[in-house]
Motif scaffolding. Structure first.
Motif, mmCIF file in Angstrom:
data_model
loop_
_atom_site.group_PDB
_atom_site.id
_atom_site.type_symbol
_atom_site.label_atom_id
_atom_site.label_comp_id
_atom_site.label_asym_id
_atom_site.label_seq_id
_atom_site.Cartn_x
_atom_site.Cartn_y
_atom_site.Cartn_z
ATOM 1 N N GLU A 31 -6.213 8.925 -12.588
ATOM 2 C CA GLU A 31 -6.845 7.613 -12.757
ATOM 3 C C GLU A 31 -4.984 6.639 -12.558
ATOM 4 O OE1 GLU A 31 -8.660 5.647 -16.320
ATOM 5 O OE2 GLU A 31 -8.524 7.545 -16.627
ATOM 6 N N ILE A 32 -4.699 7.198 -12.690
ATOM 7 C CA ILE A 32 -3.103 6.580 -13.217
ATOM 8 C C ILE A 32 -2.851 6.191 -11.182
ATOM 9 C CG2 ILE A 32 -0.864 6.155 -12.816
ATOM 10 C CD1 ILE A 32 -2.011 8.391 -16.136
ATOM 11 N N GLU A 33 -3.373 7.121 -10.624
ATOM 12 C CA GLU A 33 -2.903 7.227 -8.756
ATOM 13 C C GLU A 33 -3.004 5.878 -8.692
ATOM 14 O OE1 GLU A 33 -2.395 9.720 -5.066
ATOM 15 O OE2 GLU A 33 -2.695 10.478 -6.654
ATOM 16 N N GLN A 34 -4.873 6.032 -9.171
ATOM 17 C CA GLN A 34 -5.530 5.079 -8.282
ATOM 18 C C GLN A 34 -5.086 3.779 -9.573
ATOM 19 O OE1 GLN A 34 -9.539 6.070 -9.589
ATOM 20 N NE2 GLN A 34 -9.270 7.672 -8.441
ATOM 21 N N ASN A 35 -4.520 3.495 -10.142
ATOM 22 C CA ASN A 35 -4.249 2.142 -10.785
ATOM 23 C C ASN A 35 -2.447 1.616 -11.003
ATOM 24 O OD1 ASN A 35 -7.283 1.561 -11.474
ATOM 25 N ND2 ASN A 35 -6.814 2.675 -13.169
ATOM 26 N N ASN A 36 -2.008 2.192 -10.524
ATOM 27 C CA ASN A 36 -0.593 2.381 -10.739
ATOM 28 C C ASN A 36 -0.557 0.609 -9.382
ATOM 29 O OD1 ASN A 36 2.269 2.805 -9.348
ATOM 30 N ND2 ASN A 36 1.878 3.244 -11.816
ATOM 31 N N THR A 37 -0.038 0.063 -9.921
ATOM 32 C CA THR A 37 0.942 -0.914 -8.832
ATOM 33 C C THR A 37 1.585 -0.911 -8.314
ATOM 34 O OG1 THR A 37 1.954 -1.852 -11.244
ATOM 35 C CG2 THR A 37 -0.321 -2.836 -10.930
ATOM 36 N N GLU A 38 2.822 -0.570 -8.934
ATOM 37 C CA GLU A 38 3.682 0.150 -7.717
ATOM 38 C C GLU A 38 3.374 0.877 -6.840
ATOM 39 O OE1 GLU A 38 8.660 1.758 -8.210
ATOM 40 O OE2 GLU A 38 7.174 1.762 -9.530
ATOM 41 N N LEU A 39 3.044 2.181 -6.712
ATOM 42 C CA LEU A 39 1.887 2.842 -5.378
ATOM 43 C C LEU A 39 1.288 1.337 -4.822
ATOM 44 C CD1 LEU A 39 1.027 6.061 -7.051
ATOM 45 C CD2 LEU A 39 2.875 5.383 -5.983
ATOM 46 N N LYS A 40 0.666 0.550 -5.114
ATOM 47 C CA LYS A 40 -0.098 -0.171 -4.915
ATOM 48 C C LYS A 40 0.767 -1.066 -3.806
ATOM 49 C CE LYS A 40 -4.494 -0.482 -7.473
ATOM 50 N NZ LYS A 40 -5.882 -1.061 -8.346
ATOM 51 N N SER A 44 1.458 -0.828 0.551
ATOM 52 C CA SER A 44 1.652 -2.127 1.800
ATOM 53 C C SER A 44 2.740 -2.098 1.839
ATOM 54 C CB SER A 44 1.097 -3.187 0.704
ATOM 55 O OG SER A 44 -0.318 -3.031 -0.278
ATOM 56 N N PHE A 45 3.389 -2.178 1.729
ATOM 57 C CA PHE A 45 4.850 -2.191 2.624
ATOM 58 C C PHE A 45 5.264 -0.854 3.475
ATOM 59 C CE2 PHE A 45 9.259 -0.428 2.918
ATOM 60 C CZ PHE A 45 9.659 -0.978 2.907
ATOM 61 N N THR A 46 4.742 0.222 2.817
ATOM 62 C CA THR A 46 4.202 1.185 4.168
ATOM 63 C C THR A 46 3.843 0.710 4.867
ATOM 64 O OG1 THR A 46 4.847 2.649 2.480
ATOM 65 C CG2 THR A 46 3.745 3.325 4.643
ATOM 66 N N GLU A 47 2.221 0.123 4.787
ATOM 67 C CA GLU A 47 2.042 -0.469 5.646
ATOM 68 C C GLU A 47 2.688 -1.535 6.729
ATOM 69 O OE1 GLU A 47 -1.937 -1.038 4.234
ATOM 70 O OE2 GLU A 47 -2.160 0.963 3.846
ATOM 71 N N SER A 48 3.208 -1.869 6.191
ATOM 72 C CA SER A 48 3.832 -3.132 6.859
ATOM 73 C C SER A 48 4.413 -3.077 7.860
ATOM 74 C CB SER A 48 4.353 -4.602 5.940
ATOM 75 O OG SER A 48 5.586 -3.196 5.042
ATOM 76 N N GLN A 49 6.110 -1.817 7.307
ATOM 77 C CA GLN A 49 6.847 -0.433 8.305
ATOM 78 C C GLN A 49 6.330 -0.168 9.539
ATOM 79 O OE1 GLN A 49 9.756 -2.570 6.687
ATOM 80 N NE2 GLN A 49 10.451 -1.107 7.629
ATOM 81 N N GLN A 50 5.058 0.549 9.581
ATOM 82 C CA GLN A 50 3.902 0.989 10.677
ATOM 83 C C GLN A 50 3.613 -0.187 11.541
ATOM 84 O OE1 GLN A 50 1.705 3.314 8.677
ATOM 85 N NE2 GLN A 50 2.605 4.979 8.025
ATOM 86 N N LEU A 108 8.041 7.274 6.627
ATOM 87 C CA LEU A 108 7.810 6.455 5.528
ATOM 88 C C LEU A 108 6.623 7.732 5.062
ATOM 89 C CD1 LEU A 108 6.649 3.018 7.378
ATOM 90 C CD2 LEU A 108 9.055 3.654 5.843
ATOM 91 N N LYS A 109 5.917 8.234 5.052
ATOM 92 C CA LYS A 109 4.746 9.222 4.705
ATOM 93 C C LYS A 109 5.260 9.639 3.756
ATOM 94 C CE LYS A 109 0.688 12.168 5.270
ATOM 95 N NZ LYS A 109 0.713 13.181 5.768
#
Length: 394
Positions: A31-40, A44-50, A108-109
Protein backbone atom coordinates in the motif's frame (compact mmCIF):
# COMPACT_ATOMS: atom_id res chain seq x y z
CA UNK A 1 -34.97 -20.29 20.16
CA UNK A 2 -31.47 -21.18 21.41
CA UNK A 3 -30.40 -22.01 17.86
CA UNK A 4 -31.47 -18.55 16.68
CA UNK A 5 -29.54 -16.89 19.51
CA UNK A 6 -26.37 -18.87 18.73
CA UNK A 7 -26.70 -18.05 15.02
CA UNK A 8 -27.14 -14.36 15.79
CA UNK A 9 -24.06 -14.34 18.04
CA UNK A 10 -21.97 -16.12 15.41
CA UNK A 11 -23.17 -13.66 12.78
CA UNK A 12 -22.17 -10.71 14.96
CA UNK A 13 -18.75 -12.21 15.62
CA UNK A 14 -18.22 -12.77 11.89
CA UNK A 15 -19.31 -9.20 11.19
CA UNK A 16 -16.91 -7.79 13.77
CA UNK A 17 -14.03 -9.96 12.58
CA UNK A 18 -14.62 -8.78 9.03
CA UNK A 19 -13.91 -5.22 10.10
CA UNK A 20 -11.05 -5.97 12.47
CA UNK A 21 -8.92 -8.16 10.25
CA UNK A 22 -5.27 -7.56 10.89
CA UNK A 23 -2.82 -6.69 8.14
CA UNK A 24 0.59 -8.16 7.51
CA UNK A 25 3.64 -5.97 7.03
CA UNK A 26 3.87 -7.07 3.38
CA UNK A 27 0.34 -5.78 2.72
CA UNK A 28 1.13 -2.45 4.36
CA UNK A 29 4.34 -2.07 2.35
CA UNK A 30 2.45 -2.75 -0.90
CA UNK A 31 0.00 0.00 0.00
CA UNK A 32 2.80 2.43 0.86
CA UNK A 33 4.62 1.66 -2.40
CA UNK A 34 1.49 2.54 -4.37
CA UNK A 35 0.83 5.80 -2.50
CA UNK A 36 4.30 7.16 -1.70
CA UNK A 37 4.71 10.56 -3.37
CA UNK A 38 8.52 10.43 -3.47
CA UNK A 39 8.42 7.16 -5.41
CA UNK A 40 5.84 8.55 -7.83
CA UNK A 41 7.92 11.66 -8.51
CA UNK A 42 11.12 9.63 -8.86
CA UNK A 43 9.40 7.31 -11.31
CA UNK A 44 8.41 10.33 -13.42
CA UNK A 45 12.00 11.59 -13.25
CA UNK A 46 13.28 8.20 -14.39
CA UNK A 47 10.91 8.17 -17.36
CA UNK A 48 11.92 11.71 -18.35
CA UNK A 49 15.63 10.78 -18.21
CA UNK A 50 15.07 7.73 -20.38
CA UNK A 51 13.22 9.81 -22.98
CA UNK A 52 15.96 12.45 -22.90
CA UNK A 53 18.62 9.80 -23.45
CA UNK A 54 16.69 8.38 -26.40
CA UNK A 55 16.28 11.84 -27.94
CA UNK A 56 20.07 12.24 -27.99
CA UNK A 57 20.19 9.50 -30.63
CA UNK A 58 17.84 11.29 -33.04
CA UNK A 59 19.02 12.49 -36.45
CA UNK A 60 19.70 16.23 -36.69
CA UNK A 61 17.04 18.30 -38.43
CA UNK A 62 17.29 18.51 -42.26
CA UNK A 63 18.58 21.78 -43.66
CA UNK A 64 17.03 23.72 -46.52
CA UNK A 65 18.79 26.65 -48.22
CA UNK A 66 18.17 28.71 -51.35
CA UNK A 67 19.79 31.54 -53.33
CA UNK A 68 18.14 34.10 -55.61
CA UNK A 69 20.59 36.70 -57.00
CA UNK A 70 18.80 39.36 -59.10
CA UNK A 71 21.15 42.30 -58.30
CA UNK A 72 24.40 43.32 -59.96
CA UNK A 73 25.46 43.61 -63.60
CA UNK A 74 24.96 40.48 -65.61
CA UNK A 75 23.82 39.59 -69.12
CA UNK A 76 22.13 36.32 -68.24
CA UNK A 77 18.95 35.61 -66.26
CA UNK A 78 18.88 35.90 -62.50
CA UNK A 79 20.79 33.14 -60.65
CA UNK A 80 18.74 30.67 -58.59
CA UNK A 81 19.95 27.86 -56.37
CA UNK A 82 18.04 25.51 -54.02
CA UNK A 83 19.45 22.81 -51.75
CA UNK A 84 18.03 20.38 -49.13
CA UNK A 85 20.42 18.24 -47.08
CA UNK A 86 20.48 15.79 -44.19
CA UNK A 87 23.51 15.47 -41.95
CA UNK A 88 24.13 12.38 -39.81
CA UNK A 89 26.87 10.57 -37.96
CA UNK A 90 28.34 7.35 -39.23
CA UNK A 91 25.58 4.65 -39.00
CA UNK A 92 27.45 2.50 -36.46
CA UNK A 93 27.41 5.44 -34.03
CA UNK A 94 23.63 5.23 -33.68
CA UNK A 95 23.78 1.51 -32.95
CA UNK A 96 26.48 2.00 -30.30
CA UNK A 97 24.60 4.92 -28.73
CA UNK A 98 21.36 2.89 -28.66
CA UNK A 99 23.10 0.13 -26.69
CA UNK A 100 24.58 2.79 -24.39
CA UNK A 101 21.11 4.25 -23.82
CA UNK A 102 19.74 0.80 -22.96
CA UNK A 103 22.47 0.36 -20.37
CA UNK A 104 21.76 3.82 -18.95
CA UNK A 105 18.12 2.75 -18.67
CA UNK A 106 19.30 -0.21 -16.56
CA UNK A 107 21.24 2.26 -14.41
CA UNK A 108 18.11 4.34 -13.85
CA UNK A 109 16.10 1.22 -13.09
CA UNK A 110 18.65 0.13 -10.48
CA UNK A 111 18.67 3.61 -8.90
CA UNK A 112 14.87 3.64 -8.76
CA UNK A 113 14.80 0.16 -7.21
CA UNK A 114 17.38 1.27 -4.64
CA UNK A 115 15.29 4.33 -3.79
CA UNK A 116 12.17 2.15 -3.57
CA UNK A 117 13.84 -0.31 -1.20
CA UNK A 118 15.21 2.50 0.98
CA UNK A 119 11.70 3.93 1.37
CA UNK A 120 10.13 0.52 1.98
CA UNK A 121 12.84 -0.34 4.54
CA UNK A 122 12.13 2.95 6.29
CA UNK A 123 8.42 2.08 6.24
CA UNK A 124 9.07 -1.45 7.50
CA UNK A 125 11.25 -0.12 10.32
CA UNK A 126 8.44 2.30 11.16
CA UNK A 127 5.84 -0.48 11.25
CA UNK A 128 8.13 -2.60 13.45
CA UNK A 129 8.70 0.33 15.80
CA UNK A 130 4.95 0.88 15.97
CA UNK A 131 4.30 -2.79 16.68
CA UNK A 132 6.74 -2.85 19.60
CA UNK A 133 5.46 0.47 20.93
CA UNK A 134 1.95 -0.99 20.95
CA UNK A 135 3.23 -4.17 22.59
CA UNK A 136 5.11 -2.19 25.25
CA UNK A 137 2.07 0.04 25.84
CA UNK A 138 -0.16 -3.00 26.43
CA UNK A 139 2.32 -4.30 29.02
CA UNK A 140 2.68 -0.90 30.67
CA UNK A 141 -1.10 -0.50 30.93
CA UNK A 142 -1.24 -3.75 32.92
CA UNK A 143 1.60 -2.51 35.10
CA UNK A 144 -0.23 0.77 35.63
CA UNK A 145 -3.30 -1.12 36.86
CA UNK A 146 -1.15 -3.16 39.22
CA UNK A 147 0.53 0.01 40.53
CA UNK A 148 -2.89 1.56 41.07
CA UNK A 149 -4.08 -1.49 43.02
CA UNK A 150 -0.93 -1.42 45.16
CA UNK A 151 -1.38 2.30 45.84
CA UNK A 152 -5.03 1.79 46.79
CA UNK A 153 -4.11 -1.07 49.12
CA UNK A 154 -1.43 1.02 50.82
CA UNK A 155 -3.92 3.86 51.16
CA UNK A 156 -6.18 1.52 53.12
CA UNK A 157 -3.24 0.32 55.26
CA UNK A 158 -2.20 3.92 55.86
CA UNK A 159 -5.68 4.77 57.08
CA UNK A 160 -5.41 1.85 59.49
CA UNK A 161 -1.98 3.14 60.53
CA UNK A 162 -0.33 -0.11 59.48
CA UNK A 163 2.16 1.62 57.11
CA UNK A 164 3.88 5.00 57.21
CA UNK A 165 3.64 8.02 54.91
CA UNK A 166 6.91 7.09 53.16
CA UNK A 167 5.45 3.83 51.80
CA UNK A 168 2.31 5.69 50.73
CA UNK A 169 4.35 8.32 48.85
CA UNK A 170 6.54 5.67 47.19
CA UNK A 171 3.47 3.77 46.01
CA UNK A 172 1.93 6.95 44.63
CA UNK A 173 5.14 7.91 42.83
CA UNK A 174 5.38 4.40 41.34
CA UNK A 175 1.78 4.72 40.08
CA UNK A 176 2.43 8.21 38.64
CA UNK A 177 5.56 6.93 36.90
CA UNK A 178 3.59 4.17 35.22
CA UNK A 179 0.96 6.69 34.11
CA UNK A 180 3.69 8.85 32.59
CA UNK A 181 5.23 5.83 30.79
CA UNK A 182 1.85 4.96 29.23
CA UNK A 183 1.25 8.58 28.17
CA UNK A 184 4.74 8.81 26.69
CA UNK A 185 4.24 5.59 24.73
CA UNK A 186 0.90 6.87 23.45
CA UNK A 187 2.60 10.05 22.18
CA UNK A 188 5.32 7.98 20.48
CA UNK A 189 2.68 5.78 18.85
CA UNK A 190 0.92 8.87 17.53
CA UNK A 191 4.19 10.24 16.14
CA UNK A 192 4.99 6.92 14.48
CA UNK A 193 1.52 6.82 12.94
CA UNK A 194 2.13 10.29 11.51
CA UNK A 195 5.47 9.22 9.99
CA UNK A 196 3.88 6.16 8.36
CA UNK A 197 0.95 8.20 7.08
CA UNK A 198 3.41 10.63 5.45
CA UNK A 199 5.20 7.70 3.78
CA UNK A 200 1.79 6.55 2.56
CA UNK A 201 1.24 9.79 0.67
CA UNK A 202 -0.75 11.39 3.48
CA UNK A 203 -3.36 8.63 3.49
CA UNK A 204 -4.15 6.80 6.75
CA UNK A 205 -3.09 3.18 7.26
CA UNK A 206 -4.92 0.43 9.12
CA UNK A 207 -2.43 -0.20 11.93
CA UNK A 208 -4.64 -1.35 14.79
CA UNK A 209 -4.00 -5.10 14.50
CA UNK A 210 -0.55 -5.72 13.08
CA UNK A 211 0.64 -9.23 12.30
CA UNK A 212 4.32 -9.86 12.87
CA UNK A 213 6.26 -12.95 11.92
CA UNK A 214 8.54 -14.46 14.54
CA UNK A 215 12.30 -13.87 14.13
CA UNK A 216 13.78 -16.26 11.60
CA UNK A 217 16.72 -18.59 11.83
CA UNK A 218 18.51 -17.23 8.77
CA UNK A 219 20.27 -19.32 6.15
CA UNK A 220 24.05 -19.39 6.18
CA UNK A 221 25.90 -16.20 5.32
CA UNK A 222 27.15 -17.20 1.87
CA UNK A 223 23.70 -18.31 0.69
CA UNK A 224 22.12 -14.98 1.62
CA UNK A 225 25.05 -13.04 0.16
CA UNK A 226 24.76 -14.86 -3.19
CA UNK A 227 21.06 -14.02 -3.30
CA UNK A 228 21.92 -10.44 -2.46
CA UNK A 229 24.48 -10.29 -5.28
CA UNK A 230 21.79 -11.29 -7.77
CA UNK A 231 19.03 -8.99 -6.49
CA UNK A 232 20.37 -6.11 -4.43
CA UNK A 233 19.96 -2.83 -6.41
CA UNK A 234 23.12 -1.28 -4.92
CA UNK A 235 25.20 -4.07 -6.43
CA UNK A 236 23.15 -4.08 -9.65
CA UNK A 237 23.72 -0.33 -9.97
CA UNK A 238 27.49 -0.84 -9.67
CA UNK A 239 27.41 -3.48 -12.41
CA UNK A 240 25.24 -1.24 -14.60
CA UNK A 241 27.68 1.67 -14.12
CA UNK A 242 30.53 -0.57 -15.20
CA UNK A 243 28.69 -1.90 -18.27
CA UNK A 244 27.67 1.64 -19.29
CA UNK A 245 31.26 2.88 -18.99
CA UNK A 246 32.47 -0.04 -21.13
CA UNK A 247 29.90 0.72 -23.83
CA UNK A 248 30.91 4.41 -23.74
CA UNK A 249 34.35 3.35 -25.01
CA UNK A 250 32.73 1.62 -27.99
CA UNK A 251 30.59 4.69 -28.66
CA UNK A 252 33.54 7.10 -28.61
CA UNK A 253 35.54 4.85 -30.95
CA UNK A 254 32.65 4.87 -33.43
CA UNK A 255 32.37 8.65 -33.21
CA UNK A 256 35.89 8.90 -34.69
CA UNK A 257 34.39 7.76 -37.99
CA UNK A 258 33.44 10.58 -40.40
CA UNK A 259 30.08 12.33 -40.32
CA UNK A 260 28.08 12.22 -43.53
CA UNK A 261 25.67 14.48 -45.42
CA UNK A 262 23.31 13.68 -48.31
CA UNK A 263 20.95 15.98 -50.14
CA UNK A 264 19.49 17.41 -53.33
CA UNK A 265 20.81 20.52 -55.17
CA UNK A 266 19.21 22.64 -57.93
CA UNK A 267 20.85 25.51 -59.85
CA UNK A 268 19.22 27.67 -62.51
CA UNK A 269 20.86 30.43 -64.61
CA UNK A 270 20.58 31.79 -68.15
CA UNK A 271 17.57 29.67 -68.91
CA UNK A 272 19.42 26.51 -67.98
CA UNK A 273 19.07 24.46 -64.83
CA UNK A 274 21.07 21.76 -63.19
CA UNK A 275 20.05 19.38 -60.39
CA UNK A 276 21.51 16.36 -58.68
CA UNK A 277 22.62 14.63 -55.56
CA UNK A 278 24.57 16.47 -52.89
CA UNK A 279 27.10 14.63 -50.71
CA UNK A 280 29.39 15.74 -47.92
CA UNK A 281 31.96 14.37 -45.53
CA UNK A 282 33.05 15.78 -42.16
CA UNK A 283 36.18 14.31 -40.65
CA UNK A 284 36.24 14.70 -36.83
CA UNK A 285 39.93 15.43 -36.44
CA UNK A 286 39.71 17.75 -33.42
CA UNK A 287 36.37 17.13 -31.72
CA UNK A 288 37.13 13.48 -30.83
CA UNK A 289 40.58 14.14 -29.38
CA UNK A 290 41.17 12.34 -26.02
CA UNK A 291 37.52 11.23 -25.73
CA UNK A 292 38.34 7.53 -26.11
CA UNK A 293 41.10 7.84 -23.52
CA UNK A 294 38.68 9.62 -21.18
CA UNK A 295 36.10 6.85 -21.62
CA UNK A 296 38.73 4.18 -20.94
CA UNK A 297 39.88 5.97 -17.77
CA UNK A 298 36.27 6.23 -16.57
CA UNK A 299 35.74 2.50 -17.20
CA UNK A 300 38.82 1.65 -15.12
CA UNK A 301 37.49 3.90 -12.35
CA UNK A 302 34.10 2.18 -12.44
CA UNK A 303 35.77 -1.25 -12.23
CA UNK A 304 37.77 -0.16 -9.19
CA UNK A 305 34.72 1.52 -7.64
CA UNK A 306 32.65 -1.66 -8.07
CA UNK A 307 35.30 -3.76 -6.34
CA UNK A 308 35.76 -1.34 -3.41
CA UNK A 309 32.02 -0.81 -2.90
CA UNK A 310 31.32 -4.56 -3.07
CA UNK A 311 33.97 -5.27 -0.44
CA UNK A 312 32.55 -2.59 1.87
CA UNK A 313 29.01 -3.89 1.42
CA UNK A 314 30.15 -7.44 2.16
CA UNK A 315 32.01 -6.30 5.27
CA UNK A 316 28.93 -4.49 6.59
CA UNK A 317 26.76 -7.47 5.67
CA UNK A 318 29.04 -9.79 7.68
CA UNK A 319 28.84 -7.51 10.72
CA UNK A 320 25.03 -7.31 10.56
CA UNK A 321 24.73 -11.08 10.05
CA UNK A 322 27.00 -11.90 13.02
CA UNK A 323 25.15 -9.39 15.20
CA UNK A 324 21.85 -10.99 14.19
CA UNK A 325 23.05 -14.49 15.05
CA UNK A 326 24.28 -13.32 18.46
CA UNK A 327 21.05 -11.52 19.29
CA UNK A 328 18.92 -14.39 17.99
CA UNK A 329 20.68 -16.87 20.28
CA UNK A 330 20.48 -14.54 23.27
CA UNK A 331 16.82 -13.77 22.57
CA UNK A 332 15.86 -17.45 22.54
CA UNK A 333 17.63 -17.96 25.87
CA UNK A 334 15.82 -14.97 27.36
CA UNK A 335 12.51 -16.14 25.98
CA UNK A 336 12.87 -19.60 27.47
CA UNK A 337 13.81 -18.15 30.87
CA UNK A 338 11.54 -15.11 31.20
CA UNK A 339 8.46 -15.71 29.07
CA UNK A 340 6.95 -18.53 31.15
CA UNK A 341 7.81 -17.29 34.64
CA UNK A 342 4.79 -15.02 35.11
CA UNK A 343 6.92 -13.43 37.84
CA UNK A 344 5.06 -10.12 38.13
CA UNK A 345 1.75 -11.84 38.85
CA UNK A 346 3.38 -14.11 41.44
CA UNK A 347 5.06 -11.17 43.15
CA UNK A 348 1.80 -9.22 43.21
CA UNK A 349 -0.01 -12.14 44.82
CA UNK A 350 2.78 -12.51 47.38
CA UNK A 351 2.62 -8.80 48.13
CA UNK A 352 -1.17 -8.94 48.45
CA UNK A 353 -0.79 -11.73 51.00
CA UNK A 354 1.64 -9.61 53.00
CA UNK A 355 4.71 -11.71 52.24
CA UNK A 356 6.63 -8.65 50.95
CA UNK A 357 6.95 -5.07 52.10
CA UNK A 358 6.26 -2.46 49.44
CA UNK A 359 9.97 -1.67 49.04
CA UNK A 360 10.89 -5.36 48.63
CA UNK A 361 7.99 -5.88 46.22
CA UNK A 362 8.93 -2.84 44.14
CA UNK A 363 12.63 -3.83 43.89
CA UNK A 364 11.77 -7.40 42.90
CA UNK A 365 9.14 -6.42 40.36
CA UNK A 366 11.47 -3.85 38.75
CA UNK A 367 14.05 -6.56 38.18
CA UNK A 368 11.59 -8.73 36.23
CA UNK A 369 10.13 -5.74 34.41
CA UNK A 370 13.59 -4.70 33.26
CA UNK A 371 14.23 -8.24 32.04
CA UNK A 372 10.94 -8.24 30.11
CA UNK A 373 11.68 -4.83 28.62
CA UNK A 374 15.13 -5.98 27.54
CA UNK A 375 13.66 -9.05 25.86
CA UNK A 376 11.18 -6.86 23.94
CA UNK A 377 13.98 -4.51 22.84
CA UNK A 378 16.06 -7.50 21.82
CA UNK A 379 13.23 -8.86 19.68
CA UNK A 380 12.85 -5.41 18.11
CA UNK A 381 16.57 -5.24 17.26
CA UNK A 382 16.40 -8.71 15.73
CA UNK A 383 13.45 -7.74 13.55
CA UNK A 384 15.16 -4.53 12.41
CA UNK A 385 18.40 -6.37 11.63
CA UNK A 386 16.49 -9.05 9.76
CA UNK A 387 14.78 -6.35 7.66
CA UNK A 388 18.19 -4.81 6.87
CA UNK A 389 19.80 -8.14 5.94
CA UNK A 390 16.90 -9.15 3.69
CA UNK A 391 16.26 -5.73 2.16
CA UNK A 392 16.81 -7.19 -1.31
CA UNK A 393 13.55 -9.14 -0.86
CA UNK A 394 11.45 -5.97 -0.59
Amino acid sequence: MNKHIVSAICGCLFFVNGFSQSKTIAELLTEIEQNNTELKSYQSFTESQQLENKSANNLPDPQVSGYYLPFGTHQSDDYTEFEISQFFEFPTVYSARSKWNNLKAEQLKAVYTKKRQEILLKAKDGVLNLYFLQKQKSIEEERKLQSQKVYEQIQELFKKEQVGILDLNKAKIAWLQEQFVVEKLQAEIQNQNTILQTLNGGQPLELANLQLELPLQLQNLETIWNEKLAKDPKLLELKANEATARQKITLEKNKILPNLALGYNYQGVNGNNYSGVYGGLSIPLWNSKNKVKSAQANYEYQQSSTQVASELLYSQFQQDYNQYQLLYKKYNQYQETVANLNSEDLLFKAYSLGEFSFLDYYMEVQFYRNATNEMIQMEKQIQLLQAQLLIYQL
